[in-house]
Design an enzyme around this catalytic site. Structure first.
Site, PDB file in Angstrom:
ATOM      1  N   ASP A  28       1.022  -1.489   0.038  1.00 38.35           N
ATOM      2  CA  ASP A  28      -0.142  -0.276   0.130  1.00 38.35           C
ATOM      3  C   ASP A  28       1.187   1.295  -0.235  1.00 38.35           C
ATOM      4  OD1 ASP A  28      -1.974   2.301   0.954  1.00 38.35           O
ATOM      5  OD2 ASP A  28      -2.824  -0.177   1.217  1.00 38.35           O
TER       6      ASP A  28
ATOM      7  N   HIS B 184      -3.493   6.276   3.054  1.00 36.58           N
ATOM      8  CA  HIS B 184      -4.678   5.152   2.323  1.00 36.58           C
ATOM      9  C   HIS B 184      -4.390   4.121   3.332  1.00 36.58           C
ATOM     10  CE1 HIS B 184      -5.408   2.588  -0.411  1.00 36.58           C
ATOM     11  NE2 HIS B 184      -6.984   3.139  -0.677  1.00 36.58           N
TER      12      HIS B 184
ATOM     13  N   SER C  96     -11.203  -0.314  -1.365  1.00 38.36           N
ATOM     14  CA  SER C  96      -9.874   0.042   0.323  1.00 38.36           C
ATOM     15  C   SER C  96      -9.644  -0.238   0.899  1.00 38.36           C
ATOM     16  CB  SER C  96      -9.307   0.857  -0.697  1.00 38.36           C
ATOM     17  OG  SER C  96      -8.013   0.697  -2.121  1.00 38.36           O
TER      18      SER C  96
END
Ligand code: NAG
Ligand code: NAG
Ligand code: NAG
Ligand code: NAG
Ligand code: NAG
Ligand code: NAG
Ligand code: NAG
Ligand code: NAG
Ligand code: NAG
Ligand code: NAG
Ligand code: NAG
Ligand code: NAG
Length: 774
Positions: free
Chosen positions: A151, A224, A554
């Protein structure tokens, strides 16, 4: 994080090499069994690859580059050497060098590198996980399981990643804590046990990244990676919230599991395929138990050309469970990606939580909307839209420069939601122009979707049906007005519902598999956020939050990764396919009002289908005791690839060596021992009939008899042989045949859905959806 996540979830952008005119990065697969004897003796494939690179160096390309005074290296660059995820390397090669490489004994294939851009408080309760009980019973909690996240890195100081009460790092762990910009070894602990970063592929294609906007280390500059990591395995943190919204105890699903982060996604949200493979390669070598990939692509490609499919297969061979985001390109049909059969492809759905607003119009109509704004209600204020707000063709979107200050000041501005601008940018523009509030209206495709971002001014998002009514009101009066009232966090039925953005089947690559596989919470999810980034991720956003609310597949993917880690610690003998089967066959398809799970993409909340949620919504506690599992070995998957008629050299990429397909192959693709059924009928004939075989393994209490029931898809009859399965001892396997026959007189339609269910009394229900497509 819808728009952002569309960015943050893999988008293949066909990027031509900018850093070098002559050379391009390729991911090269090599047959390791052909390793030259001299290098073999050293057992080191890197030396072989270096020798290969030396032998193919194209002098002419070198000279040209020198003339241009290219600061790049002048010989082919070996960018990554892969040992675990694939056999091969990534290198920057000229066309001539590629031609020479193709002649080397042992060369299998070379694919150009591509750029990918990356597309919870309530979740645990909603999923039925209870502190001290079942999977969250201390004696079951898997502090021994390691979740690898490929990620955008992590914010290690976050309270979600502190390591109080964690036992020592498992001795089998081979990972490392790599130092880099603003990241030292002391940033790892007993929770974050590995942190690495991969940027050479990114730099080879895009050029040097900005050290001003990103850290050359595993530190997260996007948010994220921090969000997904805490959803998978963040600590339990009491009194977590964003501005008091979604308050409660935040925590990852596998909150005692360890985290290993592999940063591949850089400042503008882009990741190079060659770096992603390098991250997966290292995670396999380091010894993770679960791989979580909240990355995707807009393009589905055949498995033999899909480097993520190829590299994750190597993980599966090592017993690593792989969970991937299915994509945020819904509700378009066949938009689901990451669909290889060994991957758990995760869709996204709503929790039973909302952030309600009331929008009161001047004519007395009242609508419920949603907002993450925290503050007092607005007064009844004039409403402006389009012409009355600016008059430019982009005014309806509240685009930059399109709003007229005079017309907007002190008023509530109506904006059409669009994929072109992020919702936050729209709110920011209204605020900059002096607006006092914003109504953000969905179009038909977005349906009743209410995936939110924290706006800088009083706002309300509204679903399509309400948006239509508001537009009619705007047309009906010269002096429209409205007020917005904020009701904060509310809980209520029905839930779950499918997110409109969640990518849909049917699976464009393997038509014999239903994809996505399952759904999990992925809308308005509260999870950890870096201390230096505003909740909208925009530079101009100066607010700071410890937890942020975001949406996307996600966000749903790491829920499943954390749950898989829990299942793995309770059932350490289960294969990745067994864990996947348990989660799929125990998933539910009804909401908490006993209706069918609704699809928010339809304006009237019609029932969602398996092409939206696969087998259904995950139920961790049920998955821990599924009764039966559909197991699949790595060799079964290879035979499946044989049944798809992939060439020997394609299959060798998966097998890592030559693999001979069975000579007398009778397997159809639909015979893969998958826990669901995608049946394809020909439109040209009217007596379609196919028969598949399945084998189930008994993992429940001894001496049980299962009976099969189900609902036939419209126009299709299903027969199962035998209809009763009697098991004695755990581990016992029994097979059945299932035949799908088109009923006489049935006119072909697009798709028709049903299911079968093997049940033992009321204790076990092992359910498989059926999708028949003409
Ligand atoms: C090549 O580029 C470097 C820096 O970009 C510069 O210092 C050098 O003078 C250049 N050499 C020639 C021959 O142009
Ligand atoms: C926790 O698990 C242990 C061992 O599996 C079991 O003996 C105990 O009853 C469980 N406790 C609870 C509260 O479920
Ligand atoms: C480096 O990380 C620390 C947290 O340890 C943070 O406070 C600091 O602002 C970071 N520095 C930069 C330049 O981002
Ligand atoms: C919970 O958090 C809020 C805001 O973050 C704070 O005002 C409140 O005092 C906290 N309550 C407790 C019991 O810690
Ligand atoms: C959230 O905060 C509100 C108001 O402070 C409180 O009434 C409610 O119980 C909290 N909810 C949770 C789940 O802690
Ligand atoms: C909200 O209203 C209360 C009471 O009218 C007032 O004290 C407070 O300042 C207002 N808050 C904001 C953010 O305007
Ligand atoms: C629901 O909406 C769809 C189109 O969006 C329409 O075709 C269908 O008839 C509607 N169903 C009901 C029950 O209103
Ligand atoms: C594979 O090839 C065989 C023999 O040519 C053919 O019958 C079969 O339909 C093919 N399968 C697929 C999935 O294309
Ligand atoms: C296929 O061949 C294998 C050996 O290659 C043999 O064991 C198996 O029984 C054969 N299956 C059929 C259906 O003929
Ligand atoms: C379907 O009908 C065709 C001729 O109409 C026949 O040749 C074929 O065997 C039939 N197939 C099945 C599965 O009954
Ligand atoms: C299961 O059934 C077999 C044979 O009927 C019997 O021998 C065995 O004891 C039974 N096992 C259990 C756990 O009841
Ligand atoms: C369909 O029709 C054929 C004869 O045309 C008959 O043999 C068969 O049993 C029928 N099947 C069903 C499911 O009714």
């Amino acid at each position: 994080m819808i728009c952002k996540t569309a960015l943050l979830l893999l988008v293949f952008v066909a990027t031509t090499s900018m850093a070098s005119m002559n050379r391009q990065t390729y991911i090269v697969h090599m047959d390791k069994t052909k390793i030259a004897a001299s290098h073999h003796s050293l057992g080191n494939s890197k030396e072989w690859y270096e020798a290969v690179i030396d032998s193919i160096t194209d002098i002419s390309a070198e000279e040209e580059e020198e003339e241009e005074n290219d600061s790049e290296s002048t010989s082919p660059q070996l960018i990554h050497v892969y040992e675990s995820a694939i056999s091969g390397f990534a290198a920057k090669l000229s066309t001539k060098e590629l031609e020479s490489l193709k002649k080397i004994d042992g060369f299998l294939s070379a694919t150009p590198d591509e750029m990918f851009t990356l597309q919870t408080t309530r979740s645990a309760q909603f999923l039925g996980l209870q502190y001290g009980k079942g999977l969250w019973n201390a004696s079951n909690l898997g502090s021994d399981t390691i979740i690898g996240l490929v990620d955008s890195g992590i914010w290690p100081e976050h309270v979600s990643f502190q390591d109080e009460n964690m036992p020592p790092v498992p001795s089998r762990w081979k990972g490392a804590c790599e130092e880099g910009t603003n990241f030292t070894k002391s940033n790892c602990n007993k929770k974050i046990i590995g942190a690495r970063y991969f940027f050479k592929g990114y730099e080879a294609t895009i050029g040097k990244f900005s050290k001003i906007t990103d850290y050359k280390s595993a530190r997260d500059s996007l948010g994220h990676g921090t969000h997904t990591a805490s959803t998978a395995a963040g600590n339990l943190v009491d009194n977590a919230s964003m501005f008091g919204l979604a308050n409660g105890t935040a925590g990852g699903m596998g909150y005692m599991s360890r985290l290993a982060v592999y940063k591949v996604c850089w400042n503008n949200g882009a990741a190079a395929g060659s770096d992603i493979i390098a991250g997966i390669d290292q995670a396999i070598a380091d010894g993770v138990d679960v791989l979580s990939l909240s990355l995707g692509s807009f393009i589905s490609r055949p498995y033999n050309l899909d480097e993520i499919a190829i590299s994750t297969f190597q993980a599966i061979k090592k017993g690593i469970f792989v969970s991937c985001a299915g994509g945020n390109s819904g509700p378009s049909s066949s938009s689901v990606t990451n669909t290889a059969p060994w991957i758990m492809t995760v869709a996204a759905s709503y929790l039973d939580r909302k952030f309600a607003t009331t929008v009161d119009l001047g004519d007395g109509q009242t609508f419920e909307g949603s907002s993450l704004y925290v503050g007092n209600e607005t007064k009844q204020l004039p409403l402006v839209y389009g012409e009355t707000a600016g008059g430019d063709k982009n005014t309806i979107f509240c685009a930059e420069g399109s709003l007229n200050r005079e017309r907007v000041k002190g008023k509530i501005v109506v904006c059409d939601s669009t994929l072109i601008f992020s919702r936050f940018e729209q709110g920011e523009q209204v605020k900059l122009a002096g607006g006092a509030g914003m109504l953000l209206l969905n179009d038909e495709k977005q349906g009743e979707e209410l995936a939110l971002v924290a706006q800088p001014l009083p706002d309300s998002s509204l679903g399509f049906s309400k948006s239509k009514a508001i537009k009619e009101y705007l047309k009906s009066t010269k002096n429209p007005t409205a007020s917005i009232t904020f009701k904060g966090t509310e809980y209520g039925k029905p839930a779950p519902m499918m997110a409109a953005f969640s990518s849909r089947g049917p699976n464009a690559v393997g038509r014999d598999l239903i994809k996505p596989d399952v759904t999990a919470p992925g809308v308005n999810i509260l999870a950890a956020w870096p201390g230096l980034i505003g909740p909208s991720s925009f530079k101009s956003d100066e607010r700071r939050v410890l937890f942020n609310i975001a949406s996307g597949t996600s966000m749903s993917c790491p829920h499943v990764s954390g749950i898989a880690a829990l299942l793995k610690s309770v059932h350490n003998d289960w294969s990745p396919a067994a864990i996947k089967s348990a989660l799929m066959t125990t998933a539910y398809v009804e909401d908490d009002k006993c209706g069918e799970i609704a699809d928010v993409a339809s304006s009237n909340y019609t029932a969602a289908t398996p092409f939206a949620f696969g087998s259904g919504h995950v139920d961790p506690e049920k998955a821990s005791d599924p009764g039966l599992i559909y197991d699949i070995t790595p060799e079964d998957y290879l035979n499946y690839l044989c049944s798809l008629n992939y060439s020997a050299s394609d299959i060798a990429k998966f097998a890592g060596k030559d693999f001979t397909c069975p000579q007398n192959q009778t397997m159809q693709p639909g015979d893969l021992n998958y826990p669901s059924f995608a049946v394809n009928f020909k439109r040209s004939i009217d007596n379609n009939s196919v028969t598949f075989t399945r084998t189930v393994t008994h993992v429940g209490i001894p001496n049980v008899t299962y009976e099969v029931r189900g609902t036939e898809p419209d126009g299709v009859s299903i027969t199962v042989e035998p209809e009763i399965l009697k098991f004695e001892n755990p581990g016992q396997k029994l097979s059945y045949k299932i035949t799908f026959t088109q009923r006489n007189g049935t006119v072909p339609r697009k798709t028709s859905f049903g299911y079968i269910k093997w049940s033992y009394l009321d204790k076990y229900h092992v359910r498989s959806p059926v999708a028949v497509t003409w």
